[in-house]
Motif scaffolding. Sequence first.
Motif, mmCIF file in Angstrom:
data_model
loop_
_atom_site.group_PDB
_atom_site.id
_atom_site.type_symbol
_atom_site.label_atom_id
_atom_site.label_comp_id
_atom_site.label_asym_id
_atom_site.label_seq_id
_atom_site.Cartn_x
_atom_site.Cartn_y
_atom_site.Cartn_z
ATOM 1 N N HIS A 233 0.817 -1.218 0.000
ATOM 2 C CA HIS A 233 0.000 0.000 0.000
ATOM 3 C C HIS A 233 0.854 1.273 0.000
ATOM 4 O O HIS A 233 0.317 2.365 -0.144
ATOM 5 N N TYR A 234 2.154 1.134 0.190
ATOM 6 C CA TYR A 234 3.017 2.307 0.333
ATOM 7 C C TYR A 234 3.959 2.534 -0.833
ATOM 8 O O TYR A 234 4.746 3.467 -0.810
ATOM 9 N N ARG A 235 3.880 1.704 -1.863
ATOM 10 C CA ARG A 235 4.694 1.960 -3.055
ATOM 11 C C ARG A 235 4.176 3.229 -3.729
ATOM 12 O O ARG A 235 2.969 3.471 -3.774
ATOM 13 N N ILE A 236 5.090 3.999 -4.267
ATOM 14 C CA ILE A 236 4.749 5.293 -4.862
ATOM 15 C C ILE A 236 4.852 5.208 -6.382
ATOM 16 O O ILE A 236 5.730 4.549 -6.923
ATOM 17 N N ILE A 237 3.947 5.898 -7.047
ATOM 18 C CA ILE A 237 3.991 6.038 -8.497
ATOM 19 C C ILE A 237 3.574 7.469 -8.835
ATOM 20 O O ILE A 237 2.642 8.011 -8.232
ATOM 21 N N GLU A 238 4.288 8.060 -9.763
ATOM 22 C CA GLU A 238 3.955 9.419 -10.199
ATOM 23 C C GLU A 238 2.686 9.379 -11.054
ATOM 24 O O GLU A 238 2.442 8.413 -11.768
ATOM 25 N N ASP A 239 1.906 10.453 -11.001
ATOM 26 C CA ASP A 239 0.648 10.514 -11.748
ATOM 27 C C ASP A 239 0.835 10.292 -13.245
ATOM 28 O O ASP A 239 0.043 9.585 -13.870
ATOM 29 N N ASP A 240 1.858 10.904 -13.830
ATOM 30 C CA ASP A 240 2.076 10.753 -15.275
ATOM 31 C C ASP A 240 2.346 9.298 -15.641
ATOM 32 O O ASP A 240 1.818 8.782 -16.629
ATOM 33 N N LYS A 241 3.172 8.633 -14.850
ATOM 34 C CA LYS A 241 3.470 7.230 -15.112
ATOM 35 C C LYS A 241 2.221 6.375 -14.907
ATOM 36 O O LYS A 241 1.941 5.468 -15.693
#
Length: 181
Positions: A145-153
Amino acid sequence: MRDVTLVQIFDHPITQKYVKRSGMAHAISCAYHAFKLAKTYDVSPDLAAKAALLHDIGHYTWYRNGKWDYSLYKENDIHAIKGAERAHKLLIRLGEHPKSAKEIALAVLLHTDSYLPHGELHLKPLQKVVHLADEADEEPSGAHHYRIIEDDKARTMLATLDQKIEDYLKEIEIKKLNSSS
């Protein structure tokens, strides 16, 4: 062919608020897993990907003394119930066919049995696909639940998955037409 795309779901403020706080990277990964599993279980890859993307939309943040408390979450969480309601309402607002919105909401509701009394739950194929997609991406103590992804990606990945779904649905339609002639 499809009423609502994954990108449309992603762009909605409700998704941005609730799916982001439960882990957008996890949700997208689950949508990809569900797309692949849908073929094996002969269910709609469109419904499977949407349900997997939204499966944790009902999460509540369980904190104690300013820190995430996994045991408090495991003991008290009913996110699948709240998530089913949120997913259904969101999909209807976006223009999803009501029957599809209901199927997706039921898959969200039944993606986990953590809130149910012990017993055996018999899942329909779509519900099983979403459950398996979630399990395929889980990490110990809820770290997924804590992995991050940028909005564009995230948007690019969902647009790519939207295209894969479209291509697969067209391929199925062509096979049906060829077999009927």
